[in-house]
Write a protein that holds these residues in place. Structure first.
Motif, mmCIF file in Angstrom:
data_model
loop_
_atom_site.group_PDB
_atom_site.id
_atom_site.type_symbol
_atom_site.label_atom_id
_atom_site.label_comp_id
_atom_site.label_asym_id
_atom_site.label_seq_id
_atom_site.Cartn_x
_atom_site.Cartn_y
_atom_site.Cartn_z
ATOM 1 N N VAL A 142 2.508 7.635 -7.559
ATOM 2 C CA VAL A 142 3.589 6.863 -8.170
ATOM 3 C C VAL A 142 3.875 7.472 -9.525
ATOM 4 C CG1 VAL A 142 4.337 4.625 -9.050
ATOM 5 C CG2 VAL A 142 2.981 4.738 -6.952
ATOM 6 N N THR A 148 5.028 8.617 -1.724
ATOM 7 C CA THR A 148 5.406 8.819 -3.117
ATOM 8 C C THR A 148 6.505 7.853 -3.526
ATOM 9 O OG1 THR A 148 4.874 11.163 -2.966
ATOM 10 C CG2 THR A 148 6.309 10.518 -4.776
ATOM 11 N N PHE A 199 -1.367 8.273 -10.382
ATOM 12 C CA PHE A 199 -0.342 7.467 -11.034
ATOM 13 C C PHE A 199 0.023 8.109 -12.361
ATOM 14 C CE2 PHE A 199 1.041 4.367 -14.109
ATOM 15 C CZ PHE A 199 2.095 3.790 -13.436
ATOM 16 N N ILE A 246 -2.671 2.102 -4.298
ATOM 17 C CA ILE A 246 -2.228 3.494 -4.178
ATOM 18 C C ILE A 246 -3.353 4.218 -3.459
ATOM 19 C CG2 ILE A 246 -1.535 5.602 -5.360
ATOM 20 C CD1 ILE A 246 -0.536 3.883 -7.681
ATOM 21 N N GLY A 290 -1.513 8.785 -2.065
ATOM 22 C CA GLY A 290 -0.379 8.152 -2.736
ATOM 23 C C GLY A 290 -0.149 8.684 -4.132
ATOM 24 N N ILE A 318 -6.359 1.763 -7.453
ATOM 25 C CA ILE A 318 -5.837 3.124 -7.498
ATOM 26 C C ILE A 318 -6.870 4.076 -6.912
ATOM 27 C CG2 ILE A 318 -4.804 4.922 -8.935
ATOM 28 C CD1 ILE A 318 -3.337 2.214 -9.144
ATOM 29 N N ARG A 368 0.855 -1.187 0.000
ATOM 30 C CA ARG A 368 0.000 0.000 0.000
ATOM 31 C C ARG A 368 0.887 1.232 0.000
ATOM 32 N NH1 ARG A 368 -5.314 1.610 1.280
ATOM 33 N NH2 ARG A 368 -5.339 3.812 1.874
ATOM 34 N N ILE A 369 0.570 2.175 -0.890
ATOM 35 C CA ILE A 369 1.373 3.386 -1.034
ATOM 36 C C ILE A 369 0.499 4.588 -0.696
ATOM 37 C CG2 ILE A 369 2.707 4.794 -2.637
ATOM 38 C CD1 ILE A 369 2.681 1.849 -4.204
ATOM 39 N N ASP A 370 0.844 5.262 0.402
ATOM 40 C CA ASP A 370 0.186 6.516 0.757
ATOM 41 C C ASP A 370 1.179 7.664 0.640
ATOM 42 O OD1 ASP A 370 -2.562 5.759 1.460
ATOM 43 O OD2 ASP A 370 -1.601 4.570 3.012
#
Length: 127
Positions: free
Chosen positions: A44, A25, A59, A38, A42, A55, A21-23
């Motif tokens: 990316v 960068t 992105f 994401i 987040g 998402i 999990r990306i919160d």
């Protein structure tokens, strides 16, 4: 579950076998054998190769999803995306060339989608 929290910046290449999990960068490449999420905060910028993706944030780049790509209402994607199954909620912003993976039952169709298309179709985009 691997987590990159809000306020964290990672530059370079990341490889994960389990969900991530990306919160924060990521600027670079992410390869994941499972699901990439994401989150709403987040971002990316680069390339993602994964089994599934959800998402909610932003992105930019090249997104290659083997199975299901799910775009939530807060999603913003720019660049190129490939998937087997696509789920788009109303409000998602897609400024990308998206295509169904080779070998899919309907063939390999390229689709360009804009914000207006998602709004007009109530979030239903078919390829």
């Amino acid at each position: 579950l691997n987590t990159l929290v809000k306020g964290t910046l990672v530059e370079g290449n990341i490889k994960a076998e389990s969900d991530i999990r990306i919160d924060g960068t990521i600027k670079g490449t992410l390869e994941c054998g499972a699901k990439v999420i994401i989150g709403p905060t987040g971002f990316v910028n680069g390339e993602i190769k994964c089994a599934n993706a959800v998402i909610e944030g932003k992105f930019d780049g090249n997104l290659m999803v083997k199975e299901t790509l799910s775009l939530k209402e807060t999603a913003v994607i720019n660049g190129d995306a490939s998937y087997d199954k696509l789920i788009v909620q109303q409000g998602a912003v897609i400024n990308a060339a998206i295509k169904r993976n080779t070998g899919a039952t309907n063939g390999n169709k390229n689709v360009k989608v804009s914000k207006e298309v998602v709004k007009k179709t109530n979030g239903k985009v078919t390829a």
